[in-house]
Design a protein around this motif. Structure first.
Motif, PDB file in Angstrom:
ATOM      1  N   MET A 369      15.872  17.524  -3.892  1.00 24.88           N
ATOM      2  CA  MET A 369      16.171  17.552  -5.329  1.00 24.88           C
ATOM      3  C   MET A 369      15.773  16.236  -5.981  1.00 24.88           C
ATOM      4  O   MET A 369      16.104  15.155  -5.507  1.00 24.88           O
ATOM      5  CB  MET A 369      17.670  17.815  -5.531  1.00 24.88           C
ATOM      6  CG  MET A 369      18.140  17.713  -6.977  1.00 24.88           C
ATOM      7  SD  MET A 369      17.492  19.039  -7.984  1.00 24.88           S
ATOM      8  CE  MET A 369      18.268  20.438  -7.191  1.00 24.88           C
ATOM      9  N   GLY A 370      15.037  16.325  -7.111  1.00 25.38           N
ATOM     10  CA  GLY A 370      14.651  15.139  -7.863  1.00 25.38           C
ATOM     11  C   GLY A 370      15.829  14.515  -8.582  1.00 25.38           C
ATOM     12  O   GLY A 370      16.832  15.190  -8.881  1.00 25.38           O
ATOM     13  N   THR A 371      15.706  13.223  -8.897  1.00 27.19           N
ATOM     14  CA  THR A 371      16.818  12.502  -9.533  1.00 27.19           C
ATOM     15  C   THR A 371      17.114  13.044 -10.916  1.00 27.19           C
ATOM     16  O   THR A 371      18.270  13.347 -11.257  1.00 27.19           O
ATOM     17  CB  THR A 371      16.492  11.014  -9.618  1.00 27.19           C
ATOM     18  OG1 THR A 371      16.225  10.511  -8.310  1.00 27.19           O
ATOM     19  CG2 THR A 371      17.669  10.247 -10.236  1.00 27.19           C
ATOM     20  N   LEU A 372      16.068  13.219 -11.742  1.00 25.83           N
ATOM     21  CA  LEU A 372      16.289  13.683 -13.111  1.00 25.83           C
ATOM     22  C   LEU A 372      16.840  15.106 -13.130  1.00 25.83           C
ATOM     23  O   LEU A 372      17.754  15.415 -13.907  1.00 25.83           O
ATOM     24  CB  LEU A 372      14.980  13.608 -13.904  1.00 25.83           C
ATOM     25  CG  LEU A 372      14.427  12.191 -14.141  1.00 25.83           C
ATOM     26  CD1 LEU A 372      13.125  12.259 -14.918  1.00 25.83           C
ATOM     27  CD2 LEU A 372      15.457  11.352 -14.905  1.00 25.83           C
ATOM     28  N   ARG A 373      16.294  15.952 -12.272  1.00 24.89           N
ATOM     29  CA  ARG A 373      16.781  17.332 -12.212  1.00 24.89           C
ATOM     30  C   ARG A 373      18.218  17.368 -11.691  1.00 24.89           C
ATOM     31  O   ARG A 373      19.046  18.151 -12.158  1.00 24.89           O
ATOM     32  CB  ARG A 373      15.880  18.177 -11.323  1.00 24.89           C
ATOM     33  CG  ARG A 373      16.203  19.671 -11.384  1.00 24.89           C
ATOM     34  CD  ARG A 373      15.087  20.488 -10.757  1.00 24.89           C
ATOM     35  NE  ARG A 373      15.352  21.908 -10.891  1.00 24.89           N
ATOM     36  CZ  ARG A 373      15.995  22.669 -10.009  1.00 24.89           C
ATOM     37  NH1 ARG A 373      16.418  22.106  -8.874  1.00 24.89           N
ATOM     38  NH2 ARG A 373      16.189  23.951 -10.212  1.00 24.89           N
ATOM     39  N   GLY A 374      18.520  16.517 -10.720  1.00 25.27           N
ATOM     40  CA  GLY A 374      19.884  16.462 -10.220  1.00 25.27           C
ATOM     41  C   GLY A 374      20.865  16.031 -11.297  1.00 25.27           C
ATOM     42  O   GLY A 374      21.965  16.576 -11.408  1.00 25.27           O
ATOM     43  N   ILE A 375      20.471  15.028 -12.111  1.00 25.16           N
ATOM     44  CA  ILE A 375      21.342  14.585 -13.209  1.00 25.16           C
ATOM     45  C   ILE A 375      21.555  15.714 -14.209  1.00 25.16           C
ATOM     46  O   ILE A 375      22.666  15.938 -14.708  1.00 25.16           O
ATOM     47  CB  ILE A 375      20.732  13.346 -13.889  1.00 25.16           C
ATOM     48  CG1 ILE A 375      20.732  12.159 -12.913  1.00 25.16           C
ATOM     49  CG2 ILE A 375      21.508  13.005 -15.161  1.00 25.16           C
ATOM     50  CD1 ILE A 375      20.034  10.930 -13.455  1.00 25.16           C
ATOM     51  N   ALA A 376      20.464  16.460 -14.509  1.00 24.69           N
ATOM     52  CA  ALA A 376      20.572  17.560 -15.462  1.00 24.69           C
ATOM     53  C   ALA A 376      21.513  18.645 -14.933  1.00 24.69           C
ATOM     54  O   ALA A 376      22.363  19.165 -15.671  1.00 24.69           O
ATOM     55  CB  ALA A 376      19.193  18.144 -15.748  1.00 24.69           C
TER      56      ALA A 376
END
Length: 409
Positions: A369-376
């Protein structure tokens, strides 16, 4: 309102505090109602944008529905045949057991058919007795023919032994007599076999057909007595003696089972079509019903209808116009209690409200999982708390809104 208050804590309040304490401006002097927009325009615009975004995010990923009901089943009281009511055994709002007669239709035709079928069975039984007598007579004829054959054969043998002294014509005559006797024996045995076949095959088949006709006639007679299919309470039962009932027109009444929805407690919720892509079986949900105030029931989505019922069409002789489908429909979802007994205290048929919550736990557990997608995704899951708070506020205010502001309705 809660979303706007939350967003104002992040936008308008910091902007006001900066101008009040950092710039030394005072509310009512440098900051007035006329200068609010100019001084706090960035905070107000940002607050509105964040509030709209938050509301959209909350209502899309965590849908809510006020079209929720604690569904339960009923059994329509429908006769299998047309007829005129001859007798009524129960009245409306009366408890009955399974198999209890509710009403009876006029049955003269059915009773006549039953009597005719019984007489047909009796006729077959009588024919069997006659056939047995015929069989005994056929046996006697066979014995008689066999005796005559033996006598003729003996006489022929004697004449053949005395052939030298007996006339040839007498021998030939006896040979013809023997052949005639043999044909008589064969005819008698054939008649006996015909009678035996009638007893062993034809009459049993006729009797079985007569019994089947009798069973059918009795079944048709039994249809004139309409019985309760399950134990429950009869409602909306307004029949009178002399009324004509038609199974294709409308039910004669409704039978509400004793168990109601206890066998399969569930809520039927209609969510907006725009939220259909988010709804899926396994989603956690919460519900609160008017018949159980101040209570939030944990639920789970078990079924999601794959179509919208308002778009259904039926075959007919009239073409449908597209305007008939302009009424927006909902996506039906079935909610069941997360824990056993969750809906035990909810009155069947009660109106409810429900929230469904999107969970990205499985997606967040993916190492790739990518960082930005995880934050979203974390943000999407977190804003579900806003909807949970709103539901509890509605639950807390519902009795007051209904009893005080709604006049008790």
């Amino acid at each position: 309102m809660l979303e706007i208050l939350f967003c104002s804590l992040l936008t308008i309040l910091p902007d006001y505090l900066f101008r009040r304490y950092a710039q030394g401006k005072r509310f009512g002097h440098e900051i007035t109602l006329f200068s609010v927009w100019f001084e706090l325009r960035w905070g107000i615009v940002t607050c509105l944008l964040l509030a709209i975004s938050l509301i959209t995010l909350v209502f899309y990923f965590h849908p809510t529905s006020v079209h929720v009901s604690a569904v339960f089943r009923t059994v329509p009281i429908v006769p299998q045949i047309n007829g005129r009511v001859a007798e009524i055994h129960v009245r409306g709002s009366e408890a009955v057991e399974a198999g209890t007669p509710l009403f009876r239709l006029a049955d003269q035709t059915q009773r006549t058919a039953v009597e005719t079928a019984r007489r047909a069975v009796a006729e077959v039984d009588a024919a069997r007795l006659v056939a047995q007598a015929d069989l005994a007579a056929a046996d006697a004829r066979v014995l008689e023919a066999q005796g005559a054959l033996r006598q003729a054969a003996d006489e022929l043998a004697m004449r053949q032994a005395l052939r030298d002294v007996a006339a040839r014509r007498e021998v030939e005559r006896m040979q013809v007599t023997v052949q005639t006797r043999e044909a008589g024996v064969a005819a008698a045995e054939a008649a006996r076999q015909a009678v035996a076949a009638r007893i062993s095959d034809q009459l049993p088949a006729e009797r079985a057909s007569a019994l089947a006709a009798l069973a059918q006639a009795e079944a048709e007679l039994d249809k004139t007595v309409i019985r309760a299919g399950v134990s429950g309470r009869v409602e909306q039962f307004l029949l009178q003696v002399g009324d004509i009932v038609n199974p294709f027109a409308r039910p004669a009444g409704v039978l509400v089972p004793d168990d109601l929805g206890a066998r399969s407690p569930r809520l039927a919720a209609g969510f907006g079509q725009i939220e259909a892509r988010v709804l899926r079986p396994g989603m956690l949900a919460e519900a609160s019903c008017a018949s159980l105030p101040w209570t939030v029931i944990p639920m789970v989505v078990t079924q999601v209808q794959s179509f919208v019922a308002s778009g259904q069409i039926r075959g007919g002789d009239v073409l449908l116009d597209a305007q008939q489908f302009s009424r927006p429909g909902t996506v039906l979802a079935i909610l069941e209690p997360l824990y056993p007994g969750g809906l035990d205290k909810v009155i069947p048929g009660s109106n409810c409200v429900a929230n469904a919550y999107t969970s990205n736990h499985e997606a967040l557990s993916d190492p790739a999982m990518g960082t930005l997608r995880g934050i979203a995704l974390h943000g999407i899951d977190a804003v579900g708390l806003v909807h949970a708070i709103l539901l509890r506020i509605q639950v807390a205010l519902l009795p007051f809104k209904t009893l005080v502001l709604g006049g008790g309705h």
